[in-house]
Design an enzyme around this catalytic site. Sequence first.
Site, PDB file in Angstrom:
ATOM      1  N   ARG A  84      58.470  23.012  68.388  1.00 11.25           N
ATOM      2  CA  ARG A  84      56.917  23.680  67.488  1.00 11.25           C
ATOM      3  C   ARG A  84      56.247  21.710  67.346  1.00 11.25           C
ATOM      4  O   ARG A  84      55.231  21.785  66.769  1.00 11.25           O
ATOM      5  CB  ARG A  84      58.033  23.202  66.285  1.00 11.25           C
ATOM      6  CG  ARG A  84      56.751  23.567  64.751  1.00 11.25           C
ATOM      7  CD  ARG A  84      57.811  24.037  63.221  1.00 11.25           C
ATOM      8  NE  ARG A  84      58.649  25.140  63.219  1.00 11.25           N
ATOM      9  CZ  ARG A  84      59.543  25.587  62.834  1.00 11.25           C
ATOM     10  NH1 ARG A  84      59.306  25.034  61.224  1.00 11.25           N
ATOM     11  NH2 ARG A  84      59.928  27.091  63.114  1.00 11.25           N
ATOM     12  N   ASN A 107      70.143  25.886  84.057  1.00 10.81           N
ATOM     13  CA  ASN A 107      67.798  27.115  83.398  1.00 10.81           C
ATOM     14  C   ASN A 107      68.397  27.767  85.279  1.00 10.81           C
ATOM     15  O   ASN A 107      67.127  29.211  85.451  1.00 10.81           O
ATOM     16  CB  ASN A 107      67.325  25.712  84.235  1.00 10.81           C
ATOM     17  CG  ASN A 107      66.543  24.761  83.573  1.00 10.81           C
ATOM     18  OD1 ASN A 107      66.447  23.628  83.747  1.00 10.81           O
ATOM     19  ND2 ASN A 107      67.533  25.244  82.078  1.00 10.81           N
ATOM     20  N   ALA A 162      57.637  24.919  81.547  1.00 10.78           N
ATOM     21  CA  ALA A 162      57.623  25.363  82.687  1.00 10.78           C
ATOM     22  C   ALA A 162      59.140  25.843  82.675  1.00 10.78           C
ATOM     23  O   ALA A 162      59.398  25.983  84.130  1.00 10.78           O
ATOM     24  CB  ALA A 162      57.125  24.491  84.175  1.00 10.78           C
ATOM     25  N   ARG A 172      67.897  32.236  85.098  1.00  8.60           N
ATOM     26  CA  ARG A 172      66.779  33.143  84.420  1.00  8.60           C
ATOM     27  C   ARG A 172      65.520  32.424  85.019  1.00  8.60           C
ATOM     28  O   ARG A 172      64.159  33.155  85.341  1.00  8.60           O
ATOM     29  CB  ARG A 172      66.574  32.936  82.970  1.00  8.60           C
ATOM     30  CG  ARG A 172      66.360  31.507  82.556  1.00  8.60           C
ATOM     31  CD  ARG A 172      66.481  31.399  81.064  1.00  8.60           C
ATOM     32  NE  ARG A 172      66.573  29.894  80.380  1.00  8.60           N
ATOM     33  CZ  ARG A 172      67.559  29.631  80.265  1.00  8.60           C
ATOM     34  NH1 ARG A 172      68.921  29.898  80.769  1.00  8.60           N
ATOM     35  NH2 ARG A 172      67.453  27.984  79.548  1.00  8.60           N
ATOM     36  N   ASP A 222      54.689  19.863  82.238  1.00  5.47           N
ATOM     37  CA  ASP A 222      55.934  19.871  81.985  1.00  5.47           C
ATOM     38  C   ASP A 222      56.767  18.562  82.036  1.00  5.47           C
ATOM     39  O   ASP A 222      57.212  17.989  82.971  1.00  5.47           O
ATOM     40  CB  ASP A 222      57.487  20.775  81.994  1.00  5.47           C
ATOM     41  CG  ASP A 222      58.516  21.553  82.048  1.00  5.47           C
ATOM     42  OD1 ASP A 222      58.973  20.796  81.491  1.00  5.47           O
ATOM     43  OD2 ASP A 222      58.233  23.120  81.412  1.00  5.47           O
ATOM     44  N   GLY A 263      61.632  29.039  80.954  1.00  2.00           N
ATOM     45  CA  GLY A 263      62.238  30.079  81.167  1.00  2.00           C
ATOM     46  C   GLY A 263      60.772  31.771  80.889  1.00  2.00           C
ATOM     47  O   GLY A 263      60.741  31.761  82.257  1.00  2.00           O
ATOM     48  N   CYS A 275      63.154  43.765  72.737  1.00  3.31           N
ATOM     49  CA  CYS A 275      63.771  44.069  73.567  1.00  3.31           C
ATOM     50  C   CYS A 275      65.465  45.106  72.551  1.00  3.31           C
ATOM     51  O   CYS A 275      65.799  44.067  72.043  1.00  3.31           O
ATOM     52  CB  CYS A 275      64.025  43.758  74.323  1.00  3.31           C
ATOM     53  SG  CYS A 275      62.448  42.970  75.711  1.00  3.31           S
ATOM     54  N   CYS A 294      76.561  14.295  52.374  1.00  4.76           N
ATOM     55  CA  CYS A 294      78.016  13.684  51.567  1.00  4.76           C
ATOM     56  C   CYS A 294      78.715  15.073  52.099  1.00  4.76           C
ATOM     57  O   CYS A 294      79.882  14.630  52.804  1.00  4.76           O
ATOM     58  CB  CYS A 294      78.229  13.395  50.168  1.00  4.76           C
ATOM     59  SG  CYS A 294      77.241  15.343  49.784  1.00  4.76           S
TER      60      CYS A 294
END
Length: 599
Positions: A144, A81, A50, A84, A73, A52, A440, A198
Amino acid sequence: MRTSLLSPLDQTAACPRRRNAEPTMAQLVGPLRKELADSLSSCRVLVVGAGGIGCELLKNLVLTGFKNIEVIDLDTIDVSNLNRQFLFQKKHVGKSKAQVAKESVLRFCPSANITAYHDSIMNPDYNVEFFRNFQLVMNALDNRAARNHVNRMCLAADIPLIESGTAGYLGQVTVIKKGQTECYECQPKPTQKTFPGCTIRNTPSEPIHCIVWAKYLFNQLFGEEDADQEVSPDTADPEVAWNPADAAARATASNKDGDIKRVSTKEWARSTGYDPVKLFNKLFKDDIMYLLTMDKLWKKRKAPLPLDWTEIHQLESSQEEAFGTGLKDQQVLGVQGYAQLFHRSVETLRSQLIEKGEGAELVWDKDDPPAMDFVTAAANLRMNVFSMNMKSRFDVKSMAGNIIPAIATTNAVIAGLIVLEALKTLNSDFDQCRTVNLQCCSFHAQHNFDGFPNNNKFLSDFGIRNGSRLQADDFLQDYTLLVNLIHSEELEKDVEFEVVGDAPDKAPVSSVPEEGKNIANGNKDSAQPSTSSKAAAEDDDVLIVDSDEEPSSSTMETSLESSNRKRKHHDADTDDAASKRKRLDQQPADDDEDIIALD
């Protein structure tokens, strides 16, 4: 392109409060056929996420006619948040995303039947039988692991899944149906970036190395210990090539508290009572002095400079002013400021451990202020030790939290495409389903949509005038581009601006720093990590988890045509080009007060 992604049904019936709203898709292209419309009102669908995309998707679903929706969610609402995720407001900060999203949707479409779960979809309670309760599952996830899990559960339950994701101006939507399409895991995903252990522990050369080190330090001190996340100097560094037995004799450290001992970081910290000063001197003084004994590491690099708590607090306060203006999170403090922030955050985290009881552990969260303060302070102090430009809390959070800038427009378009694919899926038109990759363009988006607040403004409205200098900083490459703005009355007709000068195709290779200059650490010949590629592949590698939002930039790179010397921009409306330009006030070209940093 101007697209309305509203309901294809008569929204005056579905949502009575929208009777005076703008024309719906039903009014523009006609309603869906009755069988499909009935299917929407009766079927059960699951929305996973729940955020973007999820906020946009929930709005689209109820306005399209979906009645029975369940949303899950794990997250709570953060201030970041609100720019958007339009279902949330400032008063909702700290509350469950799923629950608030449900309440917000019901306010403008009360006829919907929405069930919210504030939980992880990977909870065993949400098993195969749970997934079989739905006719369709829609992912709006940002990692993922959860995507893999939902993919497998939908395959086991034989339920169609619509997978989606965005990353900046990029987005994708695909339908997954067992036996008919590829699943989410059928194609290998981009390899996640790794750094040799390292490099993190001995020879950081980029801010990200210091930020990862600080996150590991948090876990070693306050969280779950992990041997692969050790932060102390690495005596097994292949580049050192000296007998570690000789180091003890050459080291200047004594036997007092804070010196290098072969005990775990957490065990040592507990023995000091999490004393902030002792922690500071161990991490940024004693450990660094120990690193300096590995003299072969510093033959082609600038050696680190240890920090001492007492000496830092003797600095003049005038040297510790914050750099930059604007929001507090976008300012860069001085060494003294970050030392004080380190002290405060350690005390706060120590108190949290005590409150939780014996054997308690904390979990690092980018949205937890004390944890974020600790990582910001520790990372910046280490950057200073290794002669790197320090970063604002905003920048550190972006890298530490693996945040990819989210674009509200991209999320909205992707959510609309999810619904279109959902209609095909529920209609069993799987041969019509498509995998959609969206790109876009920010420039065209600004010119094709009305209402952007900055469209009609000039550079002078933002304090940018003749002689101003703009600085673009790519902190992942430690690369800075300086742009000098010069007003000209001699441009060709209809030419808005010219970019003049030679710019490299990529960031230049680091060179040996001159003595005394405060530049990023690096190898004389290249910007490669401190060990060879062979060493980098050894088991002591540590993993840097890149953002798991789909698609990743590595799979959807765009080739942009460029010119080395001049690029001209022609206004789309050539008749108005001249009238749009305004003469900027003449100012001296060497006005140093006009430097604006854009990160």
